[in-house]
Structures are given as C-alpha cells and as structure tokens.
Design a protein around this motif. Structure first.
Motif, PDB file in Angstrom:
ATOM      1  N   ALA A 336       6.942  33.373   4.446  1.00 33.41           N
ATOM      2  CA  ALA A 336       5.739  32.580   4.531  1.00 33.41           C
ATOM      3  C   ALA A 336       5.784  31.325   5.096  1.00 33.41           C
ATOM      4  O   ALA A 336       4.946  30.848   5.939  1.00 33.41           O
ATOM      5  CB  ALA A 336       4.996  32.707   3.106  1.00 33.41           C
ATOM      6  N   ALA A 337       6.911  30.574   4.862  1.00 36.04           N
ATOM      7  CA  ALA A 337       6.789  28.832   5.161  1.00 36.04           C
ATOM      8  C   ALA A 337       7.069  29.109   6.580  1.00 36.04           C
ATOM      9  O   ALA A 337       6.329  28.173   7.491  1.00 36.04           O
ATOM     10  CB  ALA A 337       8.009  28.256   4.470  1.00 36.04           C
ATOM     11  N   LEU A 338       8.163  29.846   7.231  1.00 34.73           N
ATOM     12  CA  LEU A 338       8.312  30.086   8.517  1.00 34.73           C
ATOM     13  C   LEU A 338       7.311  30.543   9.289  1.00 34.73           C
ATOM     14  O   LEU A 338       6.984  30.159  10.447  1.00 34.73           O
ATOM     15  CB  LEU A 338       9.583  31.138   8.755  1.00 34.73           C
ATOM     16  CG  LEU A 338      10.873  30.701   8.092  1.00 34.73           C
ATOM     17  CD1 LEU A 338      12.007  31.706   8.384  1.00 34.73           C
ATOM     18  CD2 LEU A 338      11.380  29.406   9.091  1.00 34.73           C
ATOM     19  N   ALA A 341       4.773  27.761   9.673  1.00 33.19           N
ATOM     20  CA  ALA A 341       5.214  26.581  10.552  1.00 33.19           C
ATOM     21  C   ALA A 341       4.913  27.252  12.197  1.00 33.19           C
ATOM     22  O   ALA A 341       4.541  26.567  12.877  1.00 33.19           O
ATOM     23  CB  ALA A 341       6.532  26.619  10.270  1.00 33.19           C
ATOM     24  N   GLY A 342       5.199  28.396  12.477  1.00 29.29           N
ATOM     25  CA  GLY A 342       4.909  29.126  13.523  1.00 29.29           C
ATOM     26  C   GLY A 342       3.392  28.897  13.900  1.00 29.29           C
ATOM     27  O   GLY A 342       2.911  28.527  15.126  1.00 29.29           O
ATOM     28  N   GLU A 343       2.495  29.209  13.026  1.00 29.53           N
ATOM     29  CA  GLU A 343       1.164  29.166  13.228  1.00 29.53           C
ATOM     30  C   GLU A 343       0.826  27.743  13.607  1.00 29.53           C
ATOM     31  O   GLU A 343      -0.208  27.538  14.314  1.00 29.53           O
ATOM     32  CB  GLU A 343       0.312  29.741  12.061  1.00 29.53           C
ATOM     33  CG  GLU A 343       0.433  31.321  11.892  1.00 29.53           C
ATOM     34  CD  GLU A 343      -0.113  31.833  10.741  1.00 29.53           C
ATOM     35  OE1 GLU A 343      -0.749  30.935   9.735  1.00 29.53           O
ATOM     36  OE2 GLU A 343      -0.390  33.062  10.546  1.00 29.53           O
ATOM     37  N   ASP A 344       1.219  26.878  12.890  1.00 29.93           N
ATOM     38  CA  ASP A 344       0.875  25.480  13.229  1.00 29.93           C
ATOM     39  C   ASP A 344       1.422  25.088  14.453  1.00 29.93           C
ATOM     40  O   ASP A 344       0.652  24.079  15.153  1.00 29.93           O
ATOM     41  CB  ASP A 344       1.369  24.369  12.200  1.00 29.93           C
ATOM     42  CG  ASP A 344       0.836  24.737  10.706  1.00 29.93           C
ATOM     43  OD1 ASP A 344      -0.250  25.218  10.756  1.00 29.93           O
ATOM     44  OD2 ASP A 344       1.582  24.308   9.601  1.00 29.93           O
ATOM     45  N   ALA A 345       2.543  25.341  14.576  1.00 27.23           N
ATOM     46  CA  ALA A 345       3.298  25.134  16.243  1.00 27.23           C
ATOM     47  C   ALA A 345       2.350  25.458  17.490  1.00 27.23           C
ATOM     48  O   ALA A 345       2.057  25.218  18.368  1.00 27.23           O
ATOM     49  CB  ALA A 345       4.746  25.573  16.422  1.00 27.23           C
TER      50      ALA A 345
END
Length: 346
Positions: A336-338, A341-345
């Motif tokens: 979920a954290a990965l 992080a991908g969505e934020d990037a």
C-alpha cells in the motif's frame, strides 16, 4: 464426517471388556483422537473394529490399536499423550500427506550404554539417518521435536562404537535478554546452566559417573561457541545447540572448524531468536546459503513432530498462524505504501 467405504477391520483378542474400555478411553476419546488425526472413521462392536476412509491410514490405525491393546494387558490407564506418541511413531500422518518413505526405515534403535533410543515418526527417522550418513547436519524446528536429544544419542553411539574420539557440546552464550556477567562463578559455572539439556541427555544415556569421568579426560568437552575460533576438530562429534542465536560470522566460523573424521549437528529454532534487535541469525543465513550444498543435510521439523505434551503442538501451531498473519499484514502495508508513493510521484 460423511460415511466412507470400509477400508480395514480387525478383531482384538482376548475379548476383555476392561482392556477394551481402557483402549477406547472415556467416551471413546482415544478413538476420536485417532479419527481426527488420520481423517478416518472408526466403528467398533465389542472387540471388533472397522475402519472407514483412506486404506493406508485405516491399516495404520488398526496396527496402532493392536499395539496399544497389547499394552493394556500391563497398563491400567492409557492416556491421550500415549495415543499422541503412538500416532507420531507410526509416521502415518506424514505418509498420508505424500511424504517420501525413503527416510531410513532401517533406523530402528540408537544404542547407548544406559538405554536404547528409538526415533519417533518419519521426520525423526529421516533426521537420524541423515546424521549417520552426512558430515554436517542441520535439525531445524520448534522445541520438543527431539532435535538435540537425538543428536546427543547419535554422538554417544558413535563414541561407544569408536567412530569418533570425543564429543563436543557447543552453544552460543545468548539467552532471552540475560547477560552471563550477572551469573555467579567462573566461566564454566556461568555457561553450564545453558548446557543443562545436553548434560541431562548424556546422564540418561551414559550415567552420571561415566559422564563425569569422560569430561575429566576431555573425551566430552563443553564449550561456549566463542571458544571454538582457531580450532580444527578432527575425529569428533560436534553438536551446536540453539544455533538460531549465532551471528552469520559465528556460524561460518563454526562450520569451518570441522576436520577429517568429524560429524557436526547444528540444531535450532528460527522462531526463537534472542539476538539483539537488527542482528541477523547465522542459522537463517546458513539455510539460505547451504541448503543445496552436497554433503550437508537439512531436516525441517514442524508442529506435528512435537513429542512433548500435545498442548505444546497446538501452541506451536498457534504461533505459526499468528506469525503468518503478521507477515501478511506487513506485506500488505508495504504494498500500500509503495502504491501511494507511486501515485504521489505521478
């Protein structure tokens, strides 16, 4: 359980109501215990027993009941613990799951001065056979599976047969947060309590006086792992107990001490590591690095191999389930954290 086809039947003689009641247990609890473990159905009328389900499991159950019935001639009260041990000794549970039977069925007894030790169940027979045929052997699994006891028995037998000249008992001086410095006495007196299970096994197999004399003559040597550095061990049977508490460096150091004519047995439980937080276990690392190396055997024990009180087996299973759930939850949080992080990037 749905009704299955008749797979096997036996008639127990003599037809003794008292012995049959002892065999079946109160409210047939012994029969229900065997049914549950082997996934079969047992029906009886007097001394006639019928078994429904898998043919191999049914035949094994018949043999178990026949052997137990012989014991009722001299024993007034069979216990669930004895039924538990009889089931393990038969090895039928492992066979029912498709485990290989080439586990060294030739291994019947390990003969020592004071007693003979018989491996119980398929995994213990595989373990003993491996120790008798390989120079380096790992016994991995929970407490109560006989890893250390059988290793000591094999060491004693090898010494009595003059296959080795001495026995070395080694253990890392690491225990659940305790420090050796707080214990009274010199180094030997500080280390001895940690090696008590090994001493107890030796006393049972050789006798107190014999063990004392062999220790005086250094035929049996007890040493903390740190004292193994720089030594080469020839013609010796070396047991490293509680190896989950070794570091990677200590494990490599120990394994490279093995010389000609020597046998090493490394026992441990990866679920009970007492090393400082962040310190990698030498046992876990060795499993990853060495499991496919020729000449090194690995025997993995599970909850079904526990030969202590049946409750110990259930405790081990409960911890295994809990740890699997915690690991799954940890992986889910990491995924979920990965993803976040991908969505934020993006």
């Amino acid at each position: 359980m749905e009704t299955q086809a008749l797979a096997h039947s036996i008639t127990l003689e003599p037809n003794d109501a008292r012995r049959l009641a002892n065999l079946c247990g109160q409210f047939d609890q012994h029969l229900r215990q065997i049914e549950q473990r082997l996934d079969i159905e047992i029906r009886n009328r007097g001394n006639q027993f019928a078994f429904y389900g898998d043919a191999e499991s049914a035949r094994a159950a018949g043999e178990i009941l026949s052997n137990l019935y012989k014991e009722t001639g001299a024993k007034d009260d069979l216990t669930p613990d004895e039924i538990h041990l009889a089931l393990q000794e038969s090895g039928v549970e492992e066979l029912a799951k498709g485990a290989s039977e080439d586990a060294g069925d030739q291994v019947v007894l390990i003969r020592t001065k004071k007693c003979s030790v018989r491996p119980r169940g398929l995994n213990q027979r595989k373990y003993v056979r491996a120790v008798q045929t390989n120079d380096i052997n790992f016994g991995i699994g929970p407490a109560g599976t006989g890893k250390t006891y059988l290793a000591v028995a094999c060491a004693v037998e090898a010494l009595l047969k003059d296959e080795v000249e001495r026995i070395l008992l080694v253990r890392p001086a690491v225990e659940a947060g305790e420090k050796l410095g707080f214990l009274p006495g010199d180094l030997s007196q500080k280390v001895d309590p940690y090696l008590r299970p090994l001493y107890d096994a030796l006393y049972e197999m050789l006798g107190f006086e014999t063990v004392g004399k062999l220790i005086e003559r250094n035929v049996i040597e007890v040493a903390p792992l740190a004292y193994m550095r720089g030594r080469t061990l020839n013609n010796a049977f070396v047991i490293l107990d509680e190896s989950q508490n070794t570091t990677r460096e200590q494990m490599k150091m120990f394994l490279t001490r093995i010389g000609f004519g020597s046998t090493a047995v490394i026992t441990g439980d990866p679920s009970q590591i007492d090393l400082p937080r962040g310190q990698a276990s030498g046992l876990r690392h060795a499993i990853e690095v060495l499991e496919k190396v020729n000449g090194i055997s690995f025997t993995h024990f599970g909850a079904k191999d526990v030969v202590r009180h049946p409750l110990v087996q259930r405790i081990v299973e409960a911890y295994d389930v809990h740890e699997a759930e915690v690991e799954a939850e940890r992986e889910a949080r990491k995924a979920a954290a990965l993803k976040a992080a991908g969505e934020d990037a993006a």
